[in-house]
Scaffold this active site. Sequence first.
Site, PDB file in Angstrom:
ATOM      1  CB  SER A  11      -0.942   0.010   1.213  1.00  0.00           C
ATOM      2  OG  SER A  11      -0.211  -0.099   2.424  1.00  0.00           O
ATOM      3  CG  ASP A 167      -1.920   5.081   8.690  1.00  0.00           C
ATOM      4  OD1 ASP A 167      -0.666   5.044   8.583  1.00  0.00           O
ATOM      5  OD2 ASP A 167      -2.677   4.463   7.925  1.00  0.00           O
ATOM      6  CG  HIS A 170      -0.317   3.807   4.908  1.00  0.00           C
ATOM      7  ND1 HIS A 170      -1.226   3.232   5.774  1.00  0.00           N
ATOM      8  CD2 HIS A 170      -0.089   2.900   3.929  1.00  0.00           C
ATOM      9  CE1 HIS A 170      -1.551   2.025   5.322  1.00  0.00           C
ATOM     10  NE2 HIS A 170      -0.868   1.796   4.209  1.00  0.00           N
TER      11      HIS A 170
END
Length: 218
Positions: A11, A167, A170
Amino acid sequence: MRPKIYLFGDSITEESFCSGGWGSSLAHHFSRTLDVVLRGYSGYNTSVLNGSGGGTPLKPLRLVPNEEWWGGGGVPELCATSFLFCLQNQWPTTLILLMTPPPIDEEGRLKHPYVENATGLPERTNEAAGAYAKACIEVSGERGIPVIDLWTKMQKFPDWQKVYLSDGLHLTPTGNRVVFEELVVKLRENSLSLEKLPVDLPLISEIDTKDPLKAFEK
């Protein structure tokens, strides 16, 4: 044909083409010299990526840090070794550059869990991320592959948890900037730089308006 850099990872790679992301910054940096292609797969770990390949020859730039989240993962050294073996075996002439996972802010992960978390424990730990970072560096050294140690570099700065991570995992815009700058330096060390790469088509300053085709005959 223009050379290509493939960004292969999870991600953090998938989000790298967002506004201010390290991938989009890299594409802008090399806009007239090579193509930057995104192959980011949120949630994937090395076991899944070993079987996927992303459907195309790759110049991978990240070793994914999702092993721990996938039910404990595997031995870091084995994950890193199998991942590199797969890549080098399939694309032996491709330049491979690895990046370690960034550090994990466990407090941030508790505040921003993927799913409801009643355990009171983060689904990832910085200690585990460090183990995979160490394995990534060691295996890269054994195989002569360049590596960027994000896990160590980011933790050298005060308040890295909030400055670099949005977070707990990320990247913030500042974190993305760090990754981009580290990539440019490491790529330059491996002969991929604006100074050494040919420009795609003549620059406008090289084109004679009275005879524009002449510039394309070189």
